[in-house]
Design a protein around this motif. Sequence first.
Motif, PDB file in Angstrom:
ATOM      1  N   GLU A  49     -30.534  -2.632  14.634  1.00 42.16           N
ATOM      2  CA  GLU A  49     -31.826  -3.334  14.705  1.00 42.16           C
ATOM      3  C   GLU A  49     -32.842  -2.996  15.732  1.00 42.16           C
ATOM      4  O   GLU A  49     -33.372  -1.885  15.622  1.00 42.16           O
ATOM      5  CB  GLU A  49     -31.284  -4.992  15.079  1.00 42.16           C
ATOM      6  N   GLU A  50     -33.028  -3.857  16.930  1.00 43.78           N
ATOM      7  CA  GLU A  50     -34.127  -2.986  17.774  1.00 43.78           C
ATOM      8  C   GLU A  50     -33.236  -2.577  19.060  1.00 43.78           C
ATOM      9  O   GLU A  50     -33.929  -1.947  19.952  1.00 43.78           O
ATOM     10  CB  GLU A  50     -34.754  -4.231  18.485  1.00 43.78           C
ATOM     11  N   PHE A  51     -31.820  -2.281  18.909  1.00 41.23           N
ATOM     12  CA  PHE A  51     -31.313  -1.597  19.853  1.00 41.23           C
ATOM     13  C   PHE A  51     -30.811   0.097  19.500  1.00 41.23           C
ATOM     14  O   PHE A  51     -30.393   0.074  18.186  1.00 41.23           O
ATOM     15  CB  PHE A  51     -29.839  -2.287  20.025  1.00 41.23           C
ATOM     16  N   ASN A  89     -37.264  -6.863  26.260  1.00 43.13           N
ATOM     17  CA  ASN A  89     -36.536  -6.996  27.663  1.00 43.13           C
ATOM     18  C   ASN A  89     -35.910  -7.948  27.815  1.00 43.13           C
ATOM     19  O   ASN A  89     -35.475  -8.475  28.949  1.00 43.13           O
ATOM     20  CB  ASN A  89     -37.811  -6.829  28.607  1.00 43.13           C
ATOM     21  N   GLU A  90     -35.035  -8.361  26.729  1.00 40.72           N
ATOM     22  CA  GLU A  90     -34.143  -9.457  26.636  1.00 40.72           C
ATOM     23  C   GLU A  90     -33.101  -9.276  27.386  1.00 40.72           C
ATOM     24  O   GLU A  90     -32.240 -10.170  27.667  1.00 40.72           O
ATOM     25  CB  GLU A  90     -34.043 -10.178  25.373  1.00 40.72           C
ATOM     26  N   ILE A  95     -32.141  -0.480  28.576  1.00 45.06           N
ATOM     27  CA  ILE A  95     -33.495   0.159  29.016  1.00 45.06           C
ATOM     28  C   ILE A  95     -34.633  -0.070  28.021  1.00 45.06           C
ATOM     29  O   ILE A  95     -34.523   0.181  26.875  1.00 45.06           O
ATOM     30  CB  ILE A  95     -33.341   1.867  29.239  1.00 45.06           C
ATOM     31  N   GLU A  96     -35.585  -0.767  28.531  1.00 43.84           N
ATOM     32  CA  GLU A  96     -36.446  -1.073  27.718  1.00 43.84           C
ATOM     33  C   GLU A  96     -37.579   0.093  27.225  1.00 43.84           C
ATOM     34  O   GLU A  96     -37.779   1.044  28.042  1.00 43.84           O
ATOM     35  CB  GLU A  96     -37.661  -2.270  28.247  1.00 43.84           C
ATOM     36  N   PHE A  97     -37.826   0.211  26.082  1.00 44.97           N
ATOM     37  CA  PHE A  97     -38.678   1.377  25.630  1.00 44.97           C
ATOM     38  C   PHE A  97     -40.029   0.887  24.791  1.00 44.97           C
ATOM     39  O   PHE A  97     -39.850  -0.164  24.221  1.00 44.97           O
ATOM     40  CB  PHE A  97     -37.769   2.423  24.794  1.00 44.97           C
TER      41      PHE A  97
END
Length: 164
Positions: A49-51, A89-90, A95-97
């Motif tokens: 997913e988004e990870f 950023n949840e 680490i947010e990219f």
Amino acid sequence: MKLDVIRLPYTKEAKLSEEVSFDPEVYKCHFPLVEVLKCHADVKVQRFEEFIYVTISIVAKVVLQCSYTLQNFETTIKGVDELHFASSNEDDDCIEFKGNTIELDPYIFNLLSASVPLSPKAPNAKAPTSGKGYRVLSEEEFAGEKEEKGNSQFDALKDLEFDE
């Protein structure tokens, strides 16, 4: 080394292998790390997913300063680290990219720096025992000498008489 997020397959592991060079103006070496001669990074990436989960393994040839002799010597350092990236950023563990690429060079350099021993010793280096203006004592020897000698700053107080 850059990860192109758009090209990463979902749930299937991708592998990258690359020689990484570090610009000395951007990546400053700090004691005892003197110079990075060569660094090879193997990266495993999985996307869900988004990870994005990244495992970095490095083998680097570096120049370190010996903690005994203060002479520089070459050695090989190995290190492994696991990083978790997220597009939002949840999650505090990630680490947010932003965007479509992740620059891994800063993380690789941090891993290399963290893998450097705190007191590197060159092969066949011996701890100094004494020299001009210094002596090397064990904790026990130092405590014993301190106890025998006392504290000269307070020796003058022994001769004082107090009225009661």
